[in-house]
Write an enzyme that holds these catalytic residues in place. Structure first.
Site, PDB file in Angstrom:
ATOM      1  N   ASP A 154       0.827  -1.211   0.143  1.00  0.00           N
ATOM      2  CA  ASP A 154      -0.153   0.091   0.008  1.00  0.00           C
ATOM      3  C   ASP A 154       0.876   1.322   0.012  1.00  0.00           C
ATOM      4  O   ASP A 154       0.527   2.245   0.761  1.00  0.00           O
ATOM      5  CB  ASP A 154      -0.846  -0.012   1.388  1.00  0.00           C
ATOM      6  CG  ASP A 154      -1.942  -1.081   1.168  1.00  0.00           C
ATOM      7  OD1 ASP A 154      -1.872  -1.964   0.194  1.00  0.00           O
ATOM      8  OD2 ASP A 154      -2.806  -1.132   2.117  1.00  0.00           O
ATOM      9  N   ASP A 191      -4.550  -0.676  -1.632  1.00  0.00           N
ATOM     10  CA  ASP A 191      -6.090  -0.685  -0.692  1.00  0.00           C
ATOM     11  C   ASP A 191      -6.711   0.121  -2.061  1.00  0.00           C
ATOM     12  O   ASP A 191      -6.355   1.132  -2.529  1.00  0.00           O
ATOM     13  CB  ASP A 191      -5.784   0.439   0.396  1.00  0.00           C
ATOM     14  CG  ASP A 191      -6.595   0.204   1.527  1.00  0.00           C
ATOM     15  OD1 ASP A 191      -6.882  -1.040   1.731  1.00  0.00           O
ATOM     16  OD2 ASP A 191      -6.981   0.967   2.106  1.00  0.00           O
ATOM     17  N   HIS A 237     -10.631   0.510  -2.669  1.00  0.00           N
ATOM     18  CA  HIS A 237     -11.893   0.520  -2.089  1.00  0.00           C
ATOM     19  C   HIS A 237     -12.894   1.160  -3.153  1.00  0.00           C
ATOM     20  O   HIS A 237     -12.665   2.052  -3.771  1.00  0.00           O
ATOM     21  CB  HIS A 237     -11.997   1.331  -0.855  1.00  0.00           C
ATOM     22  CG  HIS A 237     -11.257   1.068   0.163  1.00  0.00           C
ATOM     23  ND1 HIS A 237     -11.047  -0.259   0.786  1.00  0.00           N
ATOM     24  CD2 HIS A 237     -10.388   1.586   1.187  1.00  0.00           C
ATOM     25  CE1 HIS A 237     -10.213  -0.466   1.719  1.00  0.00           C
ATOM     26  NE2 HIS A 237      -9.903   0.835   2.026  1.00  0.00           N
ATOM     27  N   SER A 265     -15.462   0.845   5.735  1.00  0.00           N
ATOM     28  CA  SER A 265     -14.621   1.621   6.505  1.00  0.00           C
ATOM     29  C   SER A 265     -14.642   3.019   6.667  1.00  0.00           C
ATOM     30  O   SER A 265     -14.219   3.896   7.437  1.00  0.00           O
ATOM     31  CB  SER A 265     -13.163   0.833   6.306  1.00  0.00           C
ATOM     32  OG  SER A 265     -12.708   1.654   5.255  1.00  0.00           O
ATOM     33  N   HIS A 271     -10.572   6.867   1.647  1.00  0.00           N
ATOM     34  CA  HIS A 271      -9.097   6.883   1.216  1.00  0.00           C
ATOM     35  C   HIS A 271      -9.186   6.006   0.190  1.00  0.00           C
ATOM     36  O   HIS A 271      -9.928   5.007   0.076  1.00  0.00           O
ATOM     37  CB  HIS A 271      -8.289   6.613   2.324  1.00  0.00           C
ATOM     38  CG  HIS A 271      -8.537   5.292   3.030  1.00  0.00           C
ATOM     39  ND1 HIS A 271      -9.773   5.042   3.947  1.00  0.00           N
ATOM     40  CD2 HIS A 271      -8.132   4.172   2.709  1.00  0.00           C
ATOM     41  CE1 HIS A 271      -9.519   3.864   4.265  1.00  0.00           C
ATOM     42  NE2 HIS A 271      -8.648   3.236   3.586  1.00  0.00           N
ATOM     43  N   LYS A 319      -6.753  -4.936  -2.577  1.00  0.00           N
ATOM     44  CA  LYS A 319      -7.413  -5.202  -1.326  1.00  0.00           C
ATOM     45  C   LYS A 319      -8.658  -4.455  -1.122  1.00  0.00           C
ATOM     46  O   LYS A 319      -8.825  -3.340  -1.268  1.00  0.00           O
ATOM     47  CB  LYS A 319      -6.417  -4.962  -0.068  1.00  0.00           C
ATOM     48  CG  LYS A 319      -5.464  -5.812  -0.099  1.00  0.00           C
ATOM     49  CD  LYS A 319      -4.422  -5.848   1.257  1.00  0.00           C
ATOM     50  CE  LYS A 319      -3.895  -4.158   1.374  1.00  0.00           C
ATOM     51  NZ  LYS A 319      -4.984  -3.059   1.685  1.00  0.00           N
ATOM     52  N   GLU A 357     -13.777  -5.541   5.070  1.00  0.00           N
ATOM     53  CA  GLU A 357     -12.543  -4.790   5.334  1.00  0.00           C
ATOM     54  C   GLU A 357     -11.507  -5.911   4.995  1.00  0.00           C
ATOM     55  O   GLU A 357     -11.730  -7.198   5.302  1.00  0.00           O
ATOM     56  CB  GLU A 357     -12.372  -4.356   6.676  1.00  0.00           C
ATOM     57  CG  GLU A 357     -11.182  -3.446   6.919  1.00  0.00           C
ATOM     58  CD  GLU A 357     -10.839  -2.381   6.198  1.00  0.00           C
ATOM     59  OE1 GLU A 357     -10.401  -2.796   4.965  1.00  0.00           O
ATOM     60  OE2 GLU A 357     -10.687  -1.306   6.589  1.00  0.00           O
ATOM     61  N   ALA A 400       0.401   0.509   6.359  1.00  0.00           N
ATOM     62  CA  ALA A 400       1.108   0.803   7.187  1.00  0.00           C
ATOM     63  C   ALA A 400       1.699  -0.322   8.124  1.00  0.00           C
ATOM     64  O   ALA A 400       0.832  -1.041   8.401  1.00  0.00           O
ATOM     65  CB  ALA A 400       0.292   1.881   8.285  1.00  0.00           C
ATOM     66  N   CYS A 431      -2.036  -2.796   7.541  1.00  0.00           N
ATOM     67  CA  CYS A 431      -1.875  -3.698   6.388  1.00  0.00           C
ATOM     68  C   CYS A 431      -0.480  -4.606   6.458  1.00  0.00           C
ATOM     69  O   CYS A 431      -0.296  -5.625   5.982  1.00  0.00           O
ATOM     70  CB  CYS A 431      -2.126  -2.922   5.141  1.00  0.00           C
ATOM     71  SG  CYS A 431      -3.933  -2.789   5.082  1.00  0.00           S
TER      72      CYS A 431
END
Ligand code: VGL
Ligand code: ZN
Length: 189
Positions: A13, A51, A53, A59, A74, A99, A106, A134, A138
């Site tokens: 990420d 990431d 989404h 989330s 985000h 992901k 999530e 982070a 993740c």
């Protein structure tokens, strides 16, 4: 430590929204980029997770609490914030893992709901080195899964940054308990 053909690097990420100026910035997030760029030519198997989404991901919150897993909007698919950091070198033959692409789930783990284990096994991978963002989310879940799947797993300390100090410290301890080893990028050649 000598990097061998049976080693893989997973860069987790490294996206604009997790870097300063992004929607969910990690302090010093962009500092992982030079470490990862320096390492990546050494590896025969390279994996980059994102990431990724949908705009209505579960989330997302207007009043995010962070610690409870609610976050500002985000890494929305195809948005500039979801792009890899502009300085990150992503070779054309690298494996990309998206992901948390569904609204109702999530997913902090590049192994969950992906073919990553099979991919790594098919390439004869034995050791997995994990870096990125982070550390307390993740990166942690990806490293724990890697170890659980039976890969000798190494966290590249200078190639990671965490969201918060307390959770990052706890994450390092949890990974250690799970048998994840730590190294620094200058030690790898
Ligand atoms: C992450 C918070 C929310 C991560 C992803 O990549 O660590 N953290 N979504
Ligand atoms: Zn997310």
């Amino acid at each position: 430590m000598r990097i061998e053909e049976t080693d893989a690097l997973i860069a987790v990420d490294v996206q604009n929204d997790f870097c300063p100026g992004g929607a969910l910035p990690v302090q010093g997030g962009a500092n992982v980029v030079p470490a990862i760029n320096r390492l990546s030519p050494t590896f025969h198997t390279l994996v980059f997770s994102r990431d990724w989404h949908p705009p209505d991901h579960c989330s997302f919150s207007d009043t995010p609490e962070f610690r409870d897993g609610s976050w500002p909007v985000h890494c929305v698919q195809h948005s500039p914030g979801a792009e890899f950091h502009g300085d990150l070198i992503v070779p054309l033959d690298a494996k990309i893992i998206d992901k948390a692409t569904e609204p109702d789930t999530e997913d902090y783990d590049a192994f969950q709901d992906s073919d990553l284990t099979e991919y790594l096994r098919s390439r004869g991978v034995r050791r997995v080195f994990v870096a990125g963002l982070a550390t307390d989310y993740c990166v942690k879940f990806t490293a724990l899964s890697s170890a659980r799947e039976g890969f000798e797993t190494w966290l590249v300390l200078d190639g990671c940054r965490g969201v918060a100090e307390a959770t990052t410290k706890a994450a390092l301890e949890e990974m250690k308990q799970a048998g994840v080893k730590t190294c620094r990028s200058p030690e790898l050649e």
